[in-house]
Design an enzyme around this catalytic site. Structure first.
Site, short mmCIF file in Angstrom:
data_model
loop_
_atom_site.label_atom_id
_atom_site.label_comp_id
_atom_site.label_asym_id
_atom_site.label_seq_id
_atom_site.Cartn_x
_atom_site.Cartn_y
_atom_site.Cartn_z
N SER A 37 0.83 -1.20 0.00
CA SER A 37 0.00 0.00 0.00
C SER A 37 0.88 1.26 0.00
CB SER A 37 -0.95 -0.04 1.21
OG SER A 37 -1.97 0.91 1.10
N ASP A 160 -5.68 -3.35 -2.56
CA ASP A 160 -4.59 -3.08 -1.62
C ASP A 160 -3.85 -4.35 -1.19
OD1 ASP A 160 -3.39 -2.54 1.11
OD2 ASP A 160 -4.21 -0.55 0.68
#
Length: 285
Positions: A37, A160
């Protein structure tokens, strides 16, 4: 081989930005970098040797409506405009270009973690999956479910990396590292609870049931990953950097004072790295 893991954590990732800025100042280099991320973006600027770049993204650009806003959510389905962050701002003709040529010169390995939204498979992209002004792997790794629509990479919708491998310390060792610095953005003894993701799981299940299942198990993967990092740290082969508190910050908290505190904590904690990497004895398990 010396490695670094940055687990990200939305805007709390500014802690990692502080760590890497200190590393750039001290000339600390890693042979292997893996980011999840926001951690993947931190690593990109670090490898680009761009001290202060990530700090600007957190403390300045994130407050712009083009970056993240309800307007984005209404018009595009995504609260965060990844194309603005990793396109308009980051391209070579953008406001704050990523030094991609320097990343290309990096002789080590760069890994970026993401999740295939439809199958739940983990993807570990590397720097060969990036090109000048094509930073889709960073967009995919930062695509928070429930906040953003999945981002397409080569036609594959991705979410993510925190849903896939939130603390990829084992991946770093499996890829050949013998010493690893692990950057967390929650206190070391924080225990993630399944209920924290319950609402997002319900929302995500409507369109991406497999990804929703991955999200429902993220708490266990995170807790297990931190526990494993602690075991490696206990044997001398890992150094865990984590803030003693989050300064009131959650994933998308936009508060400059809190961000500044987190950044300073990361910068100060990074001073532990040089001594760790210079140790002659490393134990394995």
């Amino acid at each position: 081989m010396n490695g670094v893991v940055d687990v990200g954590g939305g805007l709390r990732g500014i802690y990692g930005a502080g760590v890497f800025d200190c590393c750039l100042e001290q000339g600390i280099q890693f042979d292997y970098c893996i980011g999840v991320s926001a951690g993947s973006a931190n690593i990109a600027s670090y490898l680009g040797k761009q001290k202060g770049r990530n700090y600007r993204f957190y403390t300045e650009y994130s407050f712009r409506r083009q970056y993240m806003s309800l307007k984005n959510l209404v018009h595009t389905g995504s609260y965060i405009n990844m194309d603005y962050v990793y396109g308009d701002l980051s391209n070579q003709d953008g406001e704050d270009p990523l030094n991609f040529k320097e990343i290309e010169r990096f002789a080590g390995e760069m890994k970026t973690v993401a999740l295939k939204a439809e199958t739940g498979e983990t993807i570990y992209f590397d720097k060969t999956d990036m090109k000048q002004d094509h930073y889709d792997i960073l967009k995919a790794s930062s695509c928070i479910p429930g906040v953003c629509e999945p981002y397409l990479v080569n036609g594959i919708p991705c979410f993510d990396g925190g849903l896939a491998d939130p603390v990829p310390v084992q991946k770093a060792f499996d890829d050949g590292c013998d010493r690893v610095v692990v950057i967390l953005t929650k206190p070391l003894n924080f225990i993630r609870a399944q209920k924290d993701d319950a609402r997002m799981v319900r929302l995500l299940r409507r369109k991406y049931p497999v990804a929703a299942d991955c999200l429902s198990h993220r708490y266990r993967k995170y807790n297990d990953g931190v526990a494993l990092a602690k075991k490696y740290a206990g044997r001398g082969s890992a150094l865990i950097l984590a803030p003693d508190d989050c300064c009131g910050m959650k994933t998308l908290t936009k508060n400059k004072e809190c961000m500044e505190q987190m950044y300073r904590k990361g910068y100060a904690d990074a001073r532990k790295i040089e001594g760790f990497l210079k140790r002659k004895f490393v134990s394995f398990f």
